[in-house]
Design an enzyme around this catalytic site. Structure first.
Site, mmCIF file in Angstrom:
data_model
loop_
_atom_site.group_PDB
_atom_site.id
_atom_site.type_symbol
_atom_site.label_atom_id
_atom_site.label_comp_id
_atom_site.label_asym_id
_atom_site.label_seq_id
_atom_site.Cartn_x
_atom_site.Cartn_y
_atom_site.Cartn_z
ATOM 1 N N CYS A 1 58.905 -16.623 -34.669
ATOM 2 C CA CYS A 1 58.006 -16.190 -33.593
ATOM 3 C C CYS A 1 56.984 -15.154 -34.045
ATOM 4 C CB CYS A 1 58.806 -15.655 -32.412
ATOM 5 S SG CYS A 1 59.856 -16.901 -31.644
ATOM 6 N N ASN B 1 58.404 -19.685 -23.992
ATOM 7 C CA ASN B 1 58.302 -19.136 -25.343
ATOM 8 C C ASN B 1 57.867 -20.255 -26.280
ATOM 9 O OD1 ASN B 1 58.750 -18.190 -27.948
ATOM 10 N ND2 ASN B 1 60.741 -17.300 -27.516
ATOM 11 N N HIS C 1 53.868 -11.409 -28.369
ATOM 12 C CA HIS C 1 54.600 -12.670 -28.392
ATOM 13 C C HIS C 1 55.315 -12.838 -27.065
ATOM 14 C CE1 HIS C 1 57.428 -15.775 -29.176
ATOM 15 N NE2 HIS C 1 58.451 -14.962 -29.266
#
Length: 352
Positions: free
Chosen positions: A116, A286, A256
């Site tokens: 990520c 996500n 993020h």
């Protein structure tokens, strides 16, 4: 202080791609044994987009990259850097094929795997190529289709959506709007089991196990939450120091999109007003390495990013890896390019 003779990396184009299929919490409720509202309260997510059979991370990357190149009016770039945890194949990398499909067959092309945090790491790689004079421009793409790597019955699967986002960087001056500040990058490999996909690597194959390793992505939510806030905050402070900014100077945080509560706690740790921390997790989930560039594209289209805004980018991912950087948002005119061809994409979210 950076040498004035060293070229800066200047952002001149943004694009994104979300698969057309949108999955609401209600569709997952029975399978996961959780109510739609429970999912939202725990994550801040109501919807996520997922790929249809036959669509790959590379397909998403091509669509996002094409849009970013069109906005930048860049017919060519010298390098293509693709951040992904879900490559089209273990070998070769996804980037060379993406470059070829975009008509950039002569460009340097490589993948970056920092989960990520991958997009911030990829920005750092591209920044280094430009600073060294190896490239005068770069297309940086974050793309992931982690819906294909999560166990269907694991509540963790509610978190992940698919998508891609891209930016174009060119060589320029550090005083220009759009010039990236220092990319602060860090890691802690001792935490690798907190976010991991064990199956498919040489660790499994070398052990010659009778039972194959777990083929699905797993994460230890509580500890990941704690470390994400801690490390994103520390990287953010370091990036702000390098830029000569104080937290109150920040107009927008683009973090993020892991969990809405992480974003809120990060803003609190940095003493930045909560409404300055941008979010689209409610509508896209996500999207791993793609989350920051997708959010950049969505936010500028919605008018939440304006020229002159001081922007902080920060991310945390498996590895463990984390990083942050800064820029003053430039004037960009969203492209009128419409998607066609291999994959259908939407470049904004719907609240309906």
């Amino acid at each position: 202080m950076r040498d004035r003779g060293v070229p800066a990396s200047v952002l001149v184009g943004v694009g994104s791609c979300l698969p057309s299929r949108r999955v609401a919490n209600e569709e997952l409720a029975e399978r996961l044994g959780r109510s739609p509202e429970w999912m939202f309260q725990r994550s801040g997510i109501r919807f996520r987009h997922v790929v249809e059979p036959g669509t790959t991370s590379g397909d998403l990357a091509v669509a996002a990259g094409r849009e970013a190149l069109a906005e930048a009016a860049a017919g060519d770039v010298a390098a293509v850097v693709v951040a992904t945890t879900s490559p089209d194949r273990p070998c070769p990398g996804t980037a060379p094929r993406v470059a070829s499909r975009l008509g950039l067959a002569g460009a340097a092309a490589l993948d970056v795997q920092a989960v990520c945090a991958g997009f911030v790491y990829a920005l750092g790689v591209a920044q280094g190529l430009i600073a060294a004079g190896t490239a005068d421009s770069a297309l940086v793409i974050g793309t992931d289709a982690l819906s294909l790597s999560v166990a269907p019955d694991d509540p963790t699967s509610m978190l992940f959506g698919d998508g891609a986002g891209a930016v174009v960087l060119r060589s320029g001056h550090r005083e220009e709007p759009g010039a990236l500040g220092r990319c602060v990058l860090d890691s802690d490999g001792d935490g690798r089991d907190l976010i991991t996909l064990r199956g498919g690597g040489t660790e499994e194959r070398s052990a010659a196990r009778a039972v194959p390793a777990d083929p699905y992505l797993r994460l230890q939510g509580r500890e990941v939450f704690r470390r994400a806030v801690e490390h994103m905050a520390s990287a953010s402070r370091a990036a702000l120091d390098a830029a000569g900014w104080k937290p109150q100077d920040v107009d927008r945080i683009v973090p993020h999109q892991a969990n809405a509560r992480i974003t809120a706690m990060l803003a609190e740790r940095l003493s930045v007003a909560a409404d300055r921390a941008l979010a689209n997790i409610e509508h896209v989930g996500n999207t791993s390495a793609a989350s920051i560039p997708i959010l950049l594209d969505h936010a500028r289209r919605a008018g939440d990013l304006q020229p002159g805004h001081r922007v902080l980018l920060t991310a945390f991912g498996g590895g463990l890896t984390w990083g942050a950087t800064t820029l003053v948002w430039p004037h960009l005119t969203p492209s009128s390019l419409t998607h066609s061809g291999e994959t259908t994409c939407t470049t904004s979210w719907s609240t309906s």
